[in-house]
Design a protein around this motif. Structure first.
Motif, mmCIF file in Angstrom:
data_model
loop_
_atom_site.group_PDB
_atom_site.id
_atom_site.type_symbol
_atom_site.label_atom_id
_atom_site.label_comp_id
_atom_site.label_asym_id
_atom_site.label_seq_id
_atom_site.Cartn_x
_atom_site.Cartn_y
_atom_site.Cartn_z
ATOM 1 N N MET A 5 1.008 -1.298 0.000
ATOM 2 C CA MET A 5 0.017 -0.204 0.052
ATOM 3 C C MET A 5 0.720 1.146 0.048
ATOM 4 N N SER A 6 2.100 1.235 0.799
ATOM 5 C CA SER A 6 2.788 2.337 0.835
ATOM 6 C C SER A 6 3.430 2.578 -0.659
ATOM 7 N N VAL A 7 3.691 1.705 -1.315
ATOM 8 C CA VAL A 7 4.443 1.708 -2.672
ATOM 9 C C VAL A 7 3.370 2.463 -3.781
ATOM 10 N N TYR A 8 2.223 1.895 -3.613
ATOM 11 C CA TYR A 8 0.897 2.313 -4.225
ATOM 12 C C TYR A 8 0.632 3.824 -3.979
ATOM 13 N N VAL A 9 0.723 4.363 -2.816
ATOM 14 C CA VAL A 9 0.434 5.809 -2.374
ATOM 15 C C VAL A 9 1.541 6.532 -2.949
ATOM 16 N N ALA A 10 2.854 6.097 -2.870
ATOM 17 C CA ALA A 10 4.143 6.760 -3.487
ATOM 18 C C ALA A 10 4.035 7.058 -4.906
ATOM 19 N N ILE A 11 3.593 5.968 -5.486
ATOM 20 C CA ILE A 11 3.395 6.164 -7.096
ATOM 21 C C ILE A 11 2.262 7.030 -7.403
ATOM 22 N N LYS A 12 1.194 6.833 -6.669
ATOM 23 C CA LYS A 12 0.110 7.627 -7.011
ATOM 24 C C LYS A 12 0.486 9.251 -6.815
ATOM 25 N N ALA A 13 1.155 9.500 -5.603
ATOM 26 C CA ALA A 13 1.697 10.893 -5.346
ATOM 27 C C ALA A 13 2.564 11.371 -6.487
#
Length: 76
Positions: free
Chosen positions: A58-66
């Protein structure tokens, strides 16, 4: 035409392999004792590991989205 002949060869080989494995297992089925393996961990440890992996993903996904949002803002 070559593909069909290749597929027939693969199918025949797979069928013969499965027959051999099945006959080997039917003769004397192996018994496996997994009590030492299953008693070495608890369900709490499994839940903790699954949650840790999901938080990491989830952290990786949020970082990519940001990063995508910031790049979109910069481009205009």
């Amino acid at each position: 035409m070559k593909f069909i002949s290749f597929a027939k060869k693969i199918g025949t080989g797979a069928a013969l392999t499965l027959v051999g494995v099945q006959s080997a297992l039917a003769a004397d089925p192996p018994t496996v004792d997994l009590t030492q393996l299953t008693s070495s961990f608890t369900s709490n440890q499994i839940v903790t590991a699954v949650l840790a992996v999901s938080v990491t993903l989830m952290s990786v996904y949020v970082a990519i989205k940001a990063v995508k949002i910031v790049i979109g803002m910069v481009r205009g």
